[in-house]
Design a protein around this motif. Structure first.
Motif, PDB file in Angstrom:
ATOM      1  N   GLY A  97       0.809  -1.211   0.000  1.00 10.14           N
ATOM      2  CA  GLY A  97       0.000   0.000   0.000  1.00 10.14           C
ATOM      3  C   GLY A  97       0.841   1.259   0.000  1.00 10.14           C
ATOM      4  O   GLY A  97       1.922   1.303   0.584  1.00 10.14           O
ATOM      5  N   ALA A  98       0.314   2.267  -0.656  1.00 12.64           N
ATOM      6  CA  ALA A  98       0.979   3.571  -0.656  1.00 12.64           C
ATOM      7  C   ALA A  98       0.792   4.220   0.704  1.00 12.64           C
ATOM      8  O   ALA A  98       0.081   3.715   1.566  1.00 12.64           O
ATOM      9  N   VAL A  99       1.450   5.328   0.900  1.00 13.25           N
ATOM     10  CA  VAL A  99       1.382   6.034   2.174  1.00 13.25           C
ATOM     11  C   VAL A  99       0.680   7.371   1.957  1.00 13.25           C
ATOM     12  O   VAL A  99       1.080   8.147   1.081  1.00 13.25           O
ATOM     13  N   ASN A 100      -0.359   7.593   2.739  1.00 10.13           N
ATOM     14  CA  ASN A 100      -1.129   8.836   2.617  1.00 10.13           C
ATOM     15  C   ASN A 100      -0.966   9.705   3.857  1.00 10.13           C
ATOM     16  O   ASN A 100      -0.554   9.211   4.921  1.00 10.13           O
ATOM     17  N   MET A 101      -1.371  10.940   3.708  1.00 15.00           N
ATOM     18  CA  MET A 101      -1.361  11.873   4.834  1.00 15.00           C
ATOM     19  C   MET A 101      -2.763  12.447   4.986  1.00 15.00           C
ATOM     20  O   MET A 101      -3.318  12.999   4.030  1.00 15.00           O
ATOM     21  N   ILE A 102      -3.340  12.300   6.174  1.00 18.80           N
ATOM     22  CA  ILE A 102      -4.660  12.854   6.471  1.00 18.80           C
ATOM     23  C   ILE A 102      -4.454  14.034   7.415  1.00 18.80           C
ATOM     24  O   ILE A 102      -3.773  13.903   8.439  1.00 18.80           O
ATOM     25  N   THR A 103      -5.051  15.169   7.075  1.00 15.30           N
ATOM     26  CA  THR A 103      -4.882  16.385   7.873  1.00 15.30           C
ATOM     27  C   THR A 103      -6.226  16.772   8.462  1.00 15.30           C
ATOM     28  O   THR A 103      -7.184  17.030   7.732  1.00 15.30           O
ATOM     29  N   MET A 104      -6.288  16.808   9.788  1.00 16.38           N
ATOM     30  CA  MET A 104      -7.553  17.054  10.489  1.00 16.38           C
ATOM     31  C   MET A 104      -7.493  18.361  11.276  1.00 16.38           C
ATOM     32  O   MET A 104      -6.449  18.703  11.833  1.00 16.38           O
ATOM     33  N   ILE A 105      -8.619  19.043  11.336  1.00 14.89           N
ATOM     34  CA  ILE A 105      -8.753  20.232  12.178  1.00 14.89           C
ATOM     35  C   ILE A 105      -9.624  19.844  13.369  1.00 14.89           C
ATOM     36  O   ILE A 105     -10.732  19.324  13.199  1.00 14.89           O
ATOM     37  N   LEU A 106      -9.114  20.077  14.567  1.00 11.59           N
ATOM     38  CA  LEU A 106      -9.861  19.764  15.788  1.00 11.59           C
ATOM     39  C   LEU A 106     -10.144  21.044  16.561  1.00 11.59           C
ATOM     40  O   LEU A 106      -9.423  22.037  16.421  1.00 11.59           O
ATOM     41  N   GLU A 107     -11.151  20.968  17.401  1.00  9.03           N
ATOM     42  CA  GLU A 107     -11.435  22.086  18.285  1.00  9.03           C
ATOM     43  C   GLU A 107     -11.668  21.551  19.694  1.00  9.03           C
ATOM     44  O   GLU A 107     -12.324  20.524  19.879  1.00  9.03           O
ATOM     45  N   ASP A 108     -11.131  22.237  20.677  1.00 12.32           N
ATOM     46  CA  ASP A 108     -11.276  21.846  22.084  1.00 12.32           C
ATOM     47  C   ASP A 108     -12.318  22.703  22.784  1.00 12.32           C
ATOM     48  O   ASP A 108     -12.701  23.770  22.317  1.00 12.32           O
ATOM     49  N   SER A 109     -12.733  22.192  23.943  1.00 14.95           N
ATOM     50  CA  SER A 109     -13.554  22.967  24.876  1.00 14.95           C
ATOM     51  C   SER A 109     -14.840  23.488  24.254  1.00 14.95           C
ATOM     52  O   SER A 109     -15.174  24.674  24.373  1.00 14.95           O
ATOM     53  N   ILE A 110     -15.551  22.606  23.616  1.00 12.45           N
ATOM     54  CA  ILE A 110     -16.847  22.986  23.032  1.00 12.45           C
ATOM     55  C   ILE A 110     -17.941  22.551  24.000  1.00 12.45           C
ATOM     56  O   ILE A 110     -18.020  21.383  24.382  1.00 12.45           O
ATOM     57  N   VAL A 111     -18.768  23.485  24.401  1.00 12.89           N
ATOM     58  CA  VAL A 111     -19.854  23.177  25.340  1.00 12.89           C
ATOM     59  C   VAL A 111     -21.105  22.839  24.538  1.00 12.89           C
ATOM     60  O   VAL A 111     -21.680  23.699  23.860  1.00 12.89           O
ATOM     61  N   VAL A 112     -21.479  21.575  24.619  1.00 14.78           N
ATOM     62  CA  VAL A 112     -22.654  21.068  23.885  1.00 14.78           C
ATOM     63  C   VAL A 112     -23.343  20.058  24.792  1.00 14.78           C
ATOM     64  O   VAL A 112     -22.667  19.253  25.439  1.00 14.78           O
ATOM     65  N   PRO A 113     -24.670  20.099  24.887  1.00  9.34           N
ATOM     66  CA  PRO A 113     -25.375  19.133  25.749  1.00  9.34           C
ATOM     67  C   PRO A 113     -25.017  17.691  25.421  1.00  9.34           C
ATOM     68  O   PRO A 113     -24.944  17.300  24.260  1.00  9.34           O
ATOM     69  N   GLN A 114     -24.824  16.909  26.481  1.00 10.26           N
ATOM     70  CA  GLN A 114     -24.421  15.507  26.346  1.00 10.26           C
ATOM     71  C   GLN A 114     -25.214  14.688  27.340  1.00 10.26           C
ATOM     72  O   GLN A 114     -25.358  15.071  28.518  1.00 10.26           O
ATOM     73  N   LEU A 115     -25.695  13.544  26.890  1.00 17.04           N
ATOM     74  CA  LEU A 115     -26.393  12.618  27.773  1.00 17.04           C
ATOM     75  C   LEU A 115     -25.366  11.909  28.648  1.00 17.04           C
ATOM     76  O   LEU A 115     -24.371  11.385  28.157  1.00 17.04           O
ATOM     77  N   THR A 116     -25.623  11.933  29.958  1.00 21.94           N
ATOM     78  CA  THR A 116     -24.748  11.231  30.899  1.00 21.94           C
ATOM     79  C   THR A 116     -25.605  10.308  31.754  1.00 21.94           C
ATOM     80  O   THR A 116     -26.830  10.273  31.609  1.00 21.94           O
ATOM     81  N   GLY A 117     -24.968   9.600  32.666  1.00 18.96           N
ATOM     82  CA  GLY A 117     -25.717   8.730  33.564  1.00 18.96           C
ATOM     83  C   GLY A 117     -26.666   9.497  34.475  1.00 18.96           C
ATOM     84  O   GLY A 117     -27.596   8.912  35.037  1.00 18.96           O
ATOM     85  N   SER A 118     -26.449  10.792  34.611  1.00 21.53           N
ATOM     86  CA  SER A 118     -27.305  11.619  35.468  1.00 21.53           C
ATOM     87  C   SER A 118     -28.279  12.460  34.665  1.00 21.53           C
ATOM     88  O   SER A 118     -28.881  13.386  35.199  1.00 21.53           O
ATOM     89  N   GLY A 119     -28.421  12.161  33.397  1.00 19.90           N
ATOM     90  CA  GLY A 119     -29.316  12.950  32.558  1.00 19.90           C
ATOM     91  C   GLY A 119     -28.524  13.796  31.572  1.00 19.90           C
ATOM     92  O   GLY A 119     -27.318  13.638  31.412  1.00 19.90           O
ATOM     93  N   VAL A 120     -29.215  14.707  30.912  1.00 17.39           N
ATOM     94  CA  VAL A 120     -28.558  15.556  29.907  1.00 17.39           C
ATOM     95  C   VAL A 120     -27.801  16.679  30.618  1.00 17.39           C
ATOM     96  O   VAL A 120     -28.383  17.448  31.379  1.00 17.39           O
ATOM     97  N   ASN A 121     -26.518  16.761  30.354  1.00 12.28           N
ATOM     98  CA  ASN A 121     -25.667  17.790  30.937  1.00 12.28           C
ATOM     99  C   ASN A 121     -25.482  18.905  29.915  1.00 12.28           C
ATOM    100  O   ASN A 121     -24.758  18.751  28.937  1.00 12.28           O
ATOM    101  N   GLY A 122     -26.165  20.021  30.151  1.00 13.61           N
ATOM    102  CA  GLY A 122     -26.104  21.110  29.188  1.00 13.61           C
ATOM    103  C   GLY A 122     -24.755  21.803  29.162  1.00 13.61           C
ATOM    104  O   GLY A 122     -24.429  22.482  28.195  1.00 13.61           O
ATOM    105  N   GLY A 123     -23.954  21.629  30.198  1.00 19.45           N
ATOM    106  CA  GLY A 123     -22.655  22.302  30.260  1.00 19.45           C
ATOM    107  C   GLY A 123     -21.487  21.364  29.991  1.00 19.45           C
ATOM    108  O   GLY A 123     -20.347  21.664  30.335  1.00 19.45           O
ATOM    109  N   TYR A 124     -21.765  20.255  29.340  1.00 18.67           N
ATOM    110  CA  TYR A 124     -20.709  19.266  29.119  1.00 18.67           C
ATOM    111  C   TYR A 124     -19.671  19.825  28.139  1.00 18.67           C
ATOM    112  O   TYR A 124     -20.023  20.423  27.120  1.00 18.67           O
ATOM    113  N   VAL A 125     -18.410  19.610  28.450  1.00 17.24           N
ATOM    114  CA  VAL A 125     -17.316  20.137  27.615  1.00 17.24           C
ATOM    115  C   VAL A 125     -16.740  19.016  26.754  1.00 17.24           C
ATOM    116  O   VAL A 125     -16.269  18.006  27.267  1.00 17.24           O
TER     117      VAL A 125
END
Lengths: 576, 274
Positions: free
Chosen positions: B176-204
């Motif tokens: 196989g040839a060798v490829n390069m994948i370039t990704m852009i990431l972002e940290d510290s995004i506050v978006v609601p997330q389901l947890t064991g205690s319910g939906v956490n609106g301040g989840y990071v």
């Protein structure tokens, strides 16, 4: 070295040559051809194909292929005591709701078998079950997309009437690969068949025992813990051989039956149990009585840490070596099975009572044909766990590499209910043209446990009316009305089905499942469905169009997620 | 009698099988302090497939935090948010949707339909309980084929420039040839997330995959079986969405085998370091 796929193709070509070549162009019929001609060819095929239309309202995902199909074709040649068979499977791509790892095609199942009077040997793929399956069950469920057939060798020995000894060794099918090495032996004793004095008894006693072991290389399992020295990595010492043993007893006398099975599994740290080292065990008890017109069955089950897999890292419905029988009624009506229960192999305490009674015909309530009553109730609880070895003070998650917790059989956490189902069904035939079935069901459903999200307690009341009217000699019209009332999940549902059957070949049906009571008025969707089909002997073809809601489909306590879909579905099946 | 003989044989066979094929691990023998290598020149890429309605995904995120604390810069994490299944991914707030088409492309290709699941160097799809062991195994191999240098900048408000230089320090003999994948990431995004205690609106949410610059499976940087000394370089320009916080962006570059998808090296650069 040839890949597994290439080996399967060669095997299929060889099988085909063995079947076809003797018949190709010989001037005289040889003894070999004569012998082959005495054999029989049998099999079955099924093609399920679905075309998907995008429907963002009900959450139907984009399906780039538009059309997906699950298909299989099975052929078996039997000649006297010898048989060979193979099954071709093709998933182009797997239909929605089936695991994407099924994608592909090939011959995952093939075997050669000799079934003698005393000895029965299979080389290749086989399905097998020891006892109730709690220690070993290799089976296939096409609708669930489960197939954990064992590929290896099986020997069944019946030295005398009433004694059956089975031995197996092989690897377990895991989609298009194999995992683990499984060894097992099972002994089944029907005492009445080989102990002369007992042959005349009215009481039948059967005793059985099994040993099953699986092997998987340990690999590297790292656990990082906070210690006084900071973050410290630990390597878990994983058992490569995990053994289990089972014993079962069944006694039948007159109409009474009582029995039980106990299974013990040695330490088996896995992804499913959080890599704890406590052994697992399961107990299944049943008692029943049946006579003409009446039957009662009582069952109890206690399960702890009984996930037993060929690959310790596997999760979900796949890769199971064993099977936990469901102690719940398997409903056929759609709303009654809207929120089905899935056995919790990691732990549950369950009970079921089933009573069937036929009100005699000729009585006021029995009418001309009698009335069938079915009363069923089942309940499942979380087991009561104590001394949980958690890394956090008061934590409920056992630490990896620890014993885990303590639990006693049938000790339940009464506040943590997984499932309740209580239902009463009445079936009555009024005359030769009209019959009716009514059912009421109460359900408590712990969606959080069963589906991994949602309501911890959803209460539902379900009512069903099923009416069939036969007019003319072969024409029947069936009307099915269902209503589900709940304040949780998606609230109330109403469903109606009208089915017309022209026996024995044709049927057509229309149905609508309406989320009539959804608190969000914008989500009160109609899931309409139209279906038509033709049946001729063992061949069935059906064509359907409509919407299917996102949900869960279960069979025998094992469930898979069914995504929402909108489209046309074709099913063709035939046996020969 | 004869029957007893057969029963006895079967029982003996069963007991023998159980005795020979059952490993019982005593309490003091269950875990040993790991003494293998815990760092390497080869960076490890962990891709965490997750969804905002996945109740167990925060547990996987906690495991990732523990692994990051332990392995430090040796471990690069990417949070991948596919479109499906919608039961696990549908955002609670449509205006804050972390899902991307490229995430769905990868999830479909690797047959990932349940969460949380992840891949260490794109070798095997496993649950989070296996990630620590998989990382340790890669480090233990002691293999490093590529030295990699990544830099990035934000020349304008809407563009990101990435420069990559690499060279093979060993012969890489896989198909196989060798490829390069370039990704852009972002940290510290506050978006609601389901947890064991319910939906956490301040989840990071951290290390969220926002986009891939160029083809989803990467661009070729070397042909099949590059020899030691083979060098490559690339300069790419990508788009920056106005909704992304630039000081929380990172660029991850993965050098992969185009045929097996194995990640043979990875690099990361954080923009807007505090």
């Amino acid at each position: 070295m040839l890949s597994r796929m290439k080996l399967r193709k060669i095997a299929f070509a060889g099988l085909a040559a063995a079947l076809i070549c003797p018949f190709a162009g010989h001037a005289q019929e040889s003894k070999f051809e004569e012998m082959l001609g005495r054999g029989t060819l049998s099999g079955n095929i099924q093609i399920d194909a679905q075309m998907y239309f995008k429907d963002s309202l009900i959450g139907v995902p984009e399906v780039p292929e538009k059309l997906r199909s699950n298909s299989f074709a099975y052929l078996q040649y039997t000649n006297g005591k010898f048989s060979v068979g193979a099954r071709f499977e093709g998933y182009f791509k797997p239909m929605l709701g089936y695991d994407a790892r099924l994608d592909g095609w090939g011959l995952p199942y093939y075997f050669a078998r000799f079934s003698g009077d005393i000895i029965d040997v299979t080389a290749g793929s086989f399905y097998e079950q020891f006892g109730s399956g709690m220690i070993l069950r290799a089976y296939q469920d096409w609708n669930l997309g489960i197939d954990n057939a064992i590929s290896g060798v099986r020997a069944i020995i019946r030295p005398v009437e009433g004694i059956t000894i089975k031995g197996i060794i092989g690897t377990q099918r895991h989609f298009w690969d194999h995992v683990g090495l499984i060894r097992g032996v099972d002994l089944d004793l029907a005492f009445n068949d080989f102990i002369k004095p007992m042959q005349s008894w009215g009481t039948r006693i059967t005793l059985g025992g099994s040993f099953v072991s699986k092997f998987q290389e340990a690999g590297t399992k790292l656990v990082i813990e906070n210690t006084e020295n900071g973050l410290t990595p630990y390597q878990l010492n994983l058992p490569e051989n995990v053994g289990s043993a089972a014993a079962r007893l069944n006694i039948e006398s007159g109409g009474f039956t009582v029995g039980g099975e106990y299974v013990y599994k040695a330490n088996d740290p896995s992804a499913e149990n959080g890599y704890i080292y406590r052994p697992g065990q399961a107990i299944l008890l049943n008692a029943g009585y049946s006579m003409r017109g009446f039957g009662i069955l009582l069952q109890a089950k206690s399960v702890d840490n009984m996930g037993f897999r060929g690959d310790r890292a596997e999760l979900g419905n796949y890769g199971m070596i064993n099977y936990m029988p469901a102690l719940t009624r398997q409903h056929t009506y759609s709303l009654a099975s809207l929120y089905p229960y899935a056995c919790q192999t990691q732990g549950e305490v369950a009970f079921q009572a089933d009573i069937q009674y036929k009100i005699k015909r000729g009585t006021v309530l029995g009418g001309k044909y009698g009335t069938d009553l079915k009363l069923n109730a089942s309940v499942a609880f979380a087991p009561e766990r104590t001394n949980i070895t958690s890394l956090e003070e008061g934590g409920t998650t056992p630490a990896q590499g620890s014993w885990g917790y303590d639990v006693k059989p049938f000790h339940m956490d009464a506040d943590n209910i997984y499932f309740i189902d209580a239902n009463l069904e009445i079936a009555h035939k009024f005359n030769k043209n009209f019959k009716m079935t009514l059912m009421y069901m109460f359900e408590l459903y712990n969606q959080e446990v069963v589906e991994g999200h949602g309501e911890p307690r959803a209460y539902a009341h379900i009512a069903v009316g099923d009416f069939t009217y036969m007019f003319l000699k072969k024409h029947a019209l069936r009307l099915e009305l269902q209503y589900l009332h709940t304040k949780q999940i998606d609230q109330d549902w109403l469903m109606g089905t009208l089915e017309y059957t022209f026996a024995p070949s044709w049927f057509v049906s229309v149905s609508d499942q309406w989320n009539v009571g959804n608190n969000d008025k914008n989500r009160r969707f109609h899931y309409y469905y139209v279906s038509a089909g033709y049946i001729h002997d063992a061949t069935r073809i059906s064509l359907s169009y409509g919407k299917i809601r996102q949900g869960i489909m279960c069979s025998g306590g094992v469930c898979r997620e069914v995504p929402a879909s909108n489209g046309v579905m074709l099913t063709l099946s035939s046996s020969f | 009698m004869k029957s007893l003989k057969y029963i006895g044989i079967a029982v003996l066979a069963g007991v023998g099988l159980l005795a020979a094929s059952c490993d019982t691990i005593e309490e003091g023998d269950r875990k040993h302090e790991y003494t293998g290598p815990i760092s390497s020149e080869r960076m490890i890429l962990l891709e965490d497939y997750t969804g905002v309605r996945c109740i167990n995904c925060p547990t996987a995120a906690a495991e990732i935090t523990r692994l990051q604390e332990f392995y430090g810069d040796n471990l690069i994490v990417v949070g991948v948010y596919p479109l499906q299944p919608t039961g696990l991914t549908m955002p609670y707030d449509p205006s804050r949707d972390l899902r991307t088409d490229v995430a769905q492309t990868w999830a479909s290709a690797f047959a990932i339909e349940q969460f949380p699941m992840g891949m260490v160097n794109r070798q095997e799809v496993t649950g989070y309980a296996e990630w620590g062991g998989s990382i340790a195994e890669v480090i233990s191999e002691g293999l490093n084929y590529v030295n990699l240098s990544v830099s990035a900048s934000l020349p304008t408000d809407t563009t990101i420039a990435v420069n990559v230089e690499g060279s093979f320090v060993e012969d890489y003999e896989a198909d196989g040839a060798v490829n390069m994948i370039t990704m852009i990431l972002e940290d510290s995004i506050v978006v609601p997330q389901l947890t064991g205690s319910g939906v956490n609106g301040g989840y990071v949410h951290n290390h969220v995959l926002r986009a891939v610059i160029g083809p989803e499976w990467g661009s070729q940087v070397a042909s099949e079986a590059p020899a030691r000394g083979t060098a490559f370089s690339a300069s790419l320009t990508g788009s920056v969405n106005s909704g992304w916080r630039k000081n929380r962006l990172s660029v991850v570059v993965a050098i992969v085998n185009a045929s097996s998808h194995e990640v043979i090296q990875a690099g990361i650069v954080h923009l807007g370091e505090e």
